[in-house]
Design an enzyme around this catalytic site. Structure first.
Site, short mmCIF file in Angstrom:
data_model
loop_
_atom_site.label_atom_id
_atom_site.label_comp_id
_atom_site.label_asym_id
_atom_site.label_seq_id
_atom_site.Cartn_x
_atom_site.Cartn_y
_atom_site.Cartn_z
NE ARG A 184 -1.07 -2.78 2.35
CZ ARG A 184 -0.33 -3.88 2.44
NH1 ARG A 184 -0.18 -4.71 1.40
NH2 ARG A 184 0.31 -4.18 3.56
CB THR A 209 3.19 3.25 6.65
OG1 THR A 209 1.94 3.73 6.11
CG2 THR A 209 2.98 1.90 7.32
CE LYS A 237 4.32 -3.79 6.53
NZ LYS A 237 3.14 -4.65 6.34
CB CYS A 286 1.38 1.34 11.47
SG CYS A 286 2.04 -0.06 10.52
CB CYS A 298 -4.02 -2.67 6.74
SG CYS A 298 -2.73 -1.75 5.84
CB THR A 324 -1.21 1.93 4.67
OG1 THR A 324 -0.27 2.06 5.75
CG2 THR A 324 -0.69 2.73 3.49
#
Length: 263
Positions: free
Chosen positions: A63, A142, A182, A211, A98, A100
């Site tokens: 994204r 993010t 991640k 986030c 999420c 984003t």
């Protein structure tokens, strides 16, 4: 997963609608969301818990890369198609753990007739409820979320000024998200806390963990017990339990009810 598969028996009914989860964005954050939903539900047996159908679609295009223009792969149509699949399965509403991805909400909503719950809206509401009269909130997220302005607009609509880190601080946040959570690697928690403290020093009354990878860090780092932090995954999980017609715990149940094994 076909429409035929989802048409019978998957629906939880109006009192307890089936929850559709567009997952994989990211994978560990989705697992953390499911864990939070289970542990925030007041339950004494399996049947007291929330019914969910989860599409753990880890290959959805990035994204942030698309928002920043470093990738031509548009995740919006992919997430919209996933939401439609969940609706065909019988989901009464859809959640996307999420932040984003909120940038693509209009595409997702256009693909379904059921509600799509906004993680950004729920987090903003949780912040305002946490601090009545809230005037300023820091946002850790993010680069894509910050650049999209989704939190700035949501907070402004609630009469709250959004504060974001400077370039150096954002680099620390990005490293925690991408190089840490991640990637399955250790995270720089002291560095993240220093960025948050900087926002608080600049006038933020609370700091939003905008986030869901930061939500993974939050529980491990004890931030959920710090009233200065409002966690987006926690806000979405609480809303999910309530919208699904289940009783909500004030605090998460312990991660394990079993005693430690003797050494």
């Amino acid at each position: 997963m076909t429409a035929a598969e989802g048409g019978e028996g998957g629906e939880g009914g109006e009192a307890h609608p089936l929850v559709g989860v567009v997952g994989g964005v990211g994978p560990l954050a989705t697992v953390a969301f499911l864990d939070a939903v289970v542990r925030l539900t007041e339950a004494e047996r399996d049947q007291d818990h929330v019914d969910l159908v989860v599409l753990q679609h880890a290959t959805i295009p990035d994204r942030t890369a698309h928002i920043l223009g470093t990738s031509d792969e548009d995740p919006g149509p992919v997430m919209a198609a996933d939401a439609a699949r969940l609706e065909r399965f019988g989901a009464g509403f859809v959640v996307v753990p999420c932040n984003t991805a909120h940038h693509y909400t209009a595409q997702i909503e256009a693909a379904v007739d059921v509600p799509v719950v906004s993680i950004v809206g729920e987090t903003t509401a949780a912040a305002v409820a946490r601090r009545p009269g809230l005037r300023a909130a820091g946002v850790l997220a993010t680069e894509g979320t910050v650049a999209s302005g989704v939190y700035q607009r949501s907070l402004e609509a609630a009469g709250v000024r959004a504060l974001v880190p400077d370039a150096a601080g954002q680099a620390v946040v990005t490293g925690v998200i991408y190089d840490g959570v991640k990637a399955g690697a250790p995270v720089d928690l002291p560095g993240l806390l220093a960025v948050a403290e900087g926002l608080l020093a600049d006038g933020a009354e609370v700091v939003l963990l905008g986030c869901t990878e930061l939500s993974v860090v939050a529980e491990a780092g004890g931030l959920l017990d710090d009233a200065r932090f409002v966690d987006s995954l926690d806000a979405l999980a609480r809303s999910t339990v309530s919208r699904a017609g289940h009783r909500l715990r004030a605090r998460r149940a312990p991660s394990s009810a079993l005693p430690a094994a003797p050494r």
